[in-house]
Each structure stands twice: as C-alpha cells, then as structure tokens.
Design an enzyme around this catalytic site. Structure first.
Site, PDB file in Angstrom:
ATOM      1  N   LYS A 133     -10.801   2.627  -7.355  1.00  0.00           N
ATOM      2  CA  LYS A 133     -11.132   1.209  -7.606  1.00  0.00           C
ATOM      3  C   LYS A 133     -11.935   1.121  -8.912  1.00  0.00           C
ATOM      4  CE  LYS A 133     -13.373   0.518  -3.693  1.00  0.00           C
ATOM      5  NZ  LYS A 133     -13.162   1.638  -2.781  1.00  0.00           N
ATOM      6  N   GLY A 140      -3.389  10.532 -11.086  1.00  0.00           N
ATOM      7  CA  GLY A 140      -2.018  10.062 -10.966  1.00  0.00           C
ATOM      8  C   GLY A 140      -1.713   9.071 -12.072  1.00  0.00           C
ATOM      9  N   ASP A 141      -0.591   8.350 -11.961  1.00  0.00           N
ATOM     10  CA  ASP A 141      -0.178   7.510 -13.093  1.00  0.00           C
ATOM     11  C   ASP A 141      -1.176   6.404 -13.417  1.00  0.00           C
ATOM     12  OD1 ASP A 141       0.513   6.159 -10.785  1.00  0.00           O
ATOM     13  OD2 ASP A 141       2.422   5.414 -11.564  1.00  0.00           O
ATOM     14  N   ILE A 159      -0.314  12.817  -4.115  1.00  0.00           N
ATOM     15  CA  ILE A 159       0.500  13.205  -2.958  1.00  0.00           C
ATOM     16  C   ILE A 159       1.865  12.528  -3.045  1.00  0.00           C
ATOM     17  CG2 ILE A 159      -1.525  13.547  -1.483  1.00  0.00           C
ATOM     18  CD1 ILE A 159      -0.627  10.976   0.052  1.00  0.00           C
ATOM     19  N   ASP A 160       1.945  11.401  -3.751  1.00  0.00           N
ATOM     20  CA  ASP A 160       3.195  10.618  -3.799  1.00  0.00           C
ATOM     21  C   ASP A 160       4.279  11.310  -4.635  1.00  0.00           C
ATOM     22  OD1 ASP A 160       1.529   8.796  -2.512  1.00  0.00           O
ATOM     23  OD2 ASP A 160       1.051   7.738  -4.369  1.00  0.00           O
ATOM     24  N   ARG A 185       2.890   5.501  -1.433  1.00  0.00           N
ATOM     25  CA  ARG A 185       2.757   4.281  -2.252  1.00  0.00           C
ATOM     26  C   ARG A 185       4.141   3.675  -2.468  1.00  0.00           C
ATOM     27  NH1 ARG A 185      -1.961   2.403  -4.667  1.00  0.00           N
ATOM     28  NH2 ARG A 185      -2.963   4.423  -4.532  1.00  0.00           N
ATOM     29  N   GLN A 238      -2.811  12.971   5.565  1.00  0.00           N
ATOM     30  CA  GLN A 238      -1.986  13.563   4.507  1.00  0.00           C
ATOM     31  C   GLN A 238      -2.784  13.914   3.256  1.00  0.00           C
ATOM     32  OE1 GLN A 238       1.964  10.968   4.592  1.00  0.00           O
ATOM     33  NE2 GLN A 238       0.232   9.942   5.524  1.00  0.00           N
ATOM     34  N   ARG A 239      -3.971  13.358   3.144  1.00  0.00           N
ATOM     35  CA  ARG A 239      -4.741  13.539   1.910  1.00  0.00           C
ATOM     36  C   ARG A 239      -5.833  14.599   2.020  1.00  0.00           C
ATOM     37  NH1 ARG A 239      -5.375   8.025  -0.676  1.00  0.00           N
ATOM     38  NH2 ARG A 239      -7.598   8.486  -0.730  1.00  0.00           N
TER      39      ARG A 239
HETATM   40  O1  F6P Z   1      -1.545   7.245  -4.105  1.00  0.00           O
HETATM   41  C1  F6P Z   1      -2.047   8.003  -3.055  1.00  0.00           C
HETATM   42  C2  F6P Z   1      -2.166   7.201  -1.786  1.00  0.00           C
HETATM   43  O2  F6P Z   1      -2.571   8.055  -0.742  1.00  0.00           O
HETATM   44  C3  F6P Z   1      -0.900   6.440  -1.394  1.00  0.00           C
HETATM   45  O3  F6P Z   1       0.068   7.279  -0.814  1.00  0.00           O
HETATM   46  C4  F6P Z   1      -1.469   5.385  -0.478  1.00  0.00           C
HETATM   47  O4  F6P Z   1      -0.638   4.246  -0.481  1.00  0.00           O
HETATM   48  C5  F6P Z   1      -2.800   5.084  -1.098  1.00  0.00           C
HETATM   49  O5  F6P Z   1      -3.141   6.187  -1.926  1.00  0.00           O
HETATM   50  C6  F6P Z   1      -3.901   4.843  -0.108  1.00  0.00           C
HETATM   51  O6  F6P Z   1      -5.066   4.503  -0.810  1.00  0.00           O
HETATM   52  P1  F6P Z   1      -6.486   4.280  -0.102  1.00  0.00           P
HETATM   53  O7  F6P Z   1      -7.115   5.637   0.063  1.00  0.00           O
HETATM   54  O8  F6P Z   1      -7.232   3.411  -1.054  1.00  0.00           O
HETATM   55  O9  F6P Z   1      -6.239   3.639   1.227  1.00  0.00           O
END
Ligand code: F6P
Length: 356
Positions: free
Chosen positions: A79, A116-117, A141-142, A186, A280-281
């Site tokens: 953010k 990422g991008d 991860i995307d 995403r 997943q993260r």
């Molecule tokens: O871009 C990585 C990602 O994990 C996306 O796959 C997912 O849509 C988004 O970030 C989730 O973001 P946040 O952690 O802000 O919920």
C-alpha cells in the site's frame, strides 16, 4: 563509480524466498565485494518515515536459517504508492521527493529491490526521478512478470495449492462431495492451472479462459456416470461471476463460493469451499524458491559491480540473465490459453470450463 554501500528493500506482497534473496545479496556484497549492505524496512514506507527505518545487514545476521524462513525480515508493504500517497483526510499526495530524500540520507551507492510488477513500476519511477542506480529481483507468487520464466515465491505458493488439493481429495471421496479450492494469482491463473495439473483437479477455472457452467456440469456428470463419487475443482481468484446468471446476486462470498453454489444447484452435488488465501504466501520457501532467490541475489549484486542499472535479473533457459526492468513490466505474463500447460490439462481430460 566506486561502490561501498548498497541498500536493499522488499516491496509488495511478501512471499516465500525473500529471505534467501536477502541472504544471497548480503553474502555476495559483503564477502564477494567488501561492501556494506543496508536493509530498508517496510519497502518504500521505511524511506518515508523520519528517522528512516533501516538496519545494517551482515553475513552473520543473515545466516543459513534465513534460507528456511518465510516472509521477509525487512518487512514489506503493498500500500502507499509514494506518487499518490493516501493521506488521513483522503487526499492522494505525491510524496516521491520524500522517499528520494530518505534514500539520499542513507548515502547509498545503489539499491536492490525485490518486487512484482506494481512495485517495480513505482521503484523505477523513483529511480529515474532521483537518479538512483537500481537493480531488481522478480518476486511474485502470481508469476505474472514478463521476461522471466519464474519469479521468487511462485514455486512455494504452487506447492501449497497442490498440497491443499491433495488434502481435499480423500475427504471429498469419503463424503462424496465436490470440493472447490480457490487460490490466489491476482489477475493471472498460473497457480490454479499448475496446481490443478499437479494434483489431478477435474475442473480448472482461470481468468484467461472463459467458462460455461454447462461445460463444468457435463464434466461432473460424466465423472459420476463412470462411478466417481467426488470431484475436485480449482478456481483462480480473478475468475469472474456470470453476471447474466439470475442466481448470481443471491450467492454471497468469493468466486469459489459462487462456483460451488452453482455446481450444487445444477448437479445436486454436495459442495464445500476452501479459500486458501495467505497460506500460499507465508510458508517455508521450498528448495526451488531458495535456489532461484540465491541465484537472483548473487547476480543482482554482480550487476551493480558491473555498473549495469535499471535491469532485472531473470530466469531463462536454465540460467540467470538480466533484462530491462521496463521490458519485464511491459511484457505482463498471463497464462497462454494455447500454451503447453493449458494443452497438457486438456490432454489429461481436465475441464477448463470451455464451451464444448
Ligand atoms: O500479488 C500477490 C497476492 O498474493 C495476490 O495473489 C493476491 O491477490 C494479493 O496479493 C493479496 O494481497 P493482500 O495481502 O493485500 O490481501
């Protein structure tokens, strides 16, 4: 330009493999070139705060246990774009000059960003405006960054999604249910497509391929007709609801809940939904991500030593290459509906939701 001190920050959503990348950068820079490494906390947010949030990184503090640790020890943020920073009163204010001033206060000779991008777009703009020598490491991860076959974090996220399907299959079979697994990605369907192939999904829905419920229900009915009492469906978070569907507005929840409710209504099957989310993260980086991160980190430092900036390290044809950051951002990599993996899924009889 003689290099003595470089900075590193991690930006955007965290992922497994960032810590191994930090470790590789520190080891290469300190042990290989005798430089100092400054870790900037919380992405560009660390350069906005006063005093600036930073930490000196040394090989002993980034030892082997970092290879196994999920997340990022530096912290991150997805953010607060400094070019349109959200203020408490709701205004969006350009605070890019403060970030650049923060960078200059640290007296760095170059900066490495893992992002990422979205992050790379912002960091590149900052670098151009502030004359910051920048090198990028791809992480997402995307797996949707261009010009690199893989980005840090994708392999571990993919394993988590594949493991989730492995866990869902026995309980689906025990209770004769259709299990719907919703995964991240995403705007892209890479995680869903790969995990679905790896763990034997019957239906894979991704945003790159339009779906129809008639195709999905035909697949589930055919399974039933052949004596199968369960089905596994994996859906990428970016798949859209069918807004022409009269039932659409009555179904609450995410796309996974919508798909499950419609399958239930159309086939009579009992359904359950799992939204895998941030599992997943945050996991322990798998071996593949540790290797990618290590190779990327070492090469990123080498690029600085060679004076080659505005470049991103990339994995291509079994090795690390480097490409212009701008080109990597421009070549956004969605799933190719005619590519090898989509072809593989079709060849395995997996339903991709396409009209027959
Ligand atoms: O871009 C990585 C990602 O994990 C996306 O796959 C997912 O849509 C988004 O970030 C989730 O973001 P946040 O952690 O802000 O919920």
């Amino acid at each position: 330009m003689a290099i003595e001190r470089i900075g590193m920050l991690t930006s955007g959503g965290d992922c497994a493999g960032l810590n191994p990348a930090i470790r590789a950068v520190v080891h290469r820079a300190v042990l290989g070139y005798g430089w100092q490494v400054v870790g900037i906390r919380n992405g560009t947010a660390g350069l906005l705060t006063r005093p600036i949030e930073w930490v000196a990184l040394t090989p002993s503090e980034t030892d082997v246990e970092l290879l196994r640790r999920g997340g990022t020890i530096l912290g991150s943020t997805n953010k607060g774009d400094p070019f349109g920073y959200p203020m408490p009163d709701g205004r969006l204010v350009d605070r890019s000059h403060e970030v650049i001033e923060g960078y200059n206060q640290l007296r760095l000779d170059a900066l490495i960003v893992a992002g990422g991008d979205g992050s790379l777009h912002i960091l590149r703009k900052l670098a151009q405006q502030g004359g910051i020598p920048l090198v990028a490491i791809p992480k997402t991860i995307d797996n949707d960054l261009g010009l690199t076959e893989v980005s840090i974090g994708h392999a571990t996220a993919l394993s988590a999604a594949a493991n989730a399907l492995d866990h869902l299959q026995p309980t689906a079979a025990s209770h004769s249910r259709v299990m719907v697994l919703e995964v991240m990605g995403r705007d892209a369907g890479h995680i869903a497509l790969s995990a679905g192939i790896a763990s034997g999904a019957d239906v894979i829905l991704i945003p790159e391929i339009p779906y129809s419920f008639s195709s999905i229900t035909a697949r589930i009915d055919a399974l039933k007709a052949h004596g199968r009492n369960f089905a596994l469906v994996i859906v990428a978070e970016a798949v859209k609801r069918d807004l022409n569907d009269p039932q659409e507005s009555t179904i609450h929840g995410s796309i996974g809940h919508y798909i499950a409710a419609r399958i239930g209504a159309l086939t009579g099957a009992e359904t359950r939904v799992t939204v895998l989310g941030h599992i997943q993260r945050g996991g322990t980086p798998n071996a593949r991500d540790r290797i990618m991160a290590s190779a990327f980190g070492v090469r990123a430092v080498d690029l600085i030593a060679e004076g080659r900036f505005d470049r991103m390290v990339a994995w291509q044809a079994r090795g690390v290459e480097d490409v212009p950051i701008l080109e990597a951002i421009r070549h956004y990599q969605a799933v190719d509906p005619q590519g090898t993996l989509a072809h593989t899924a079709r060849g395995l009889g997996i339903c991709l939701g396409e009209a027959a």
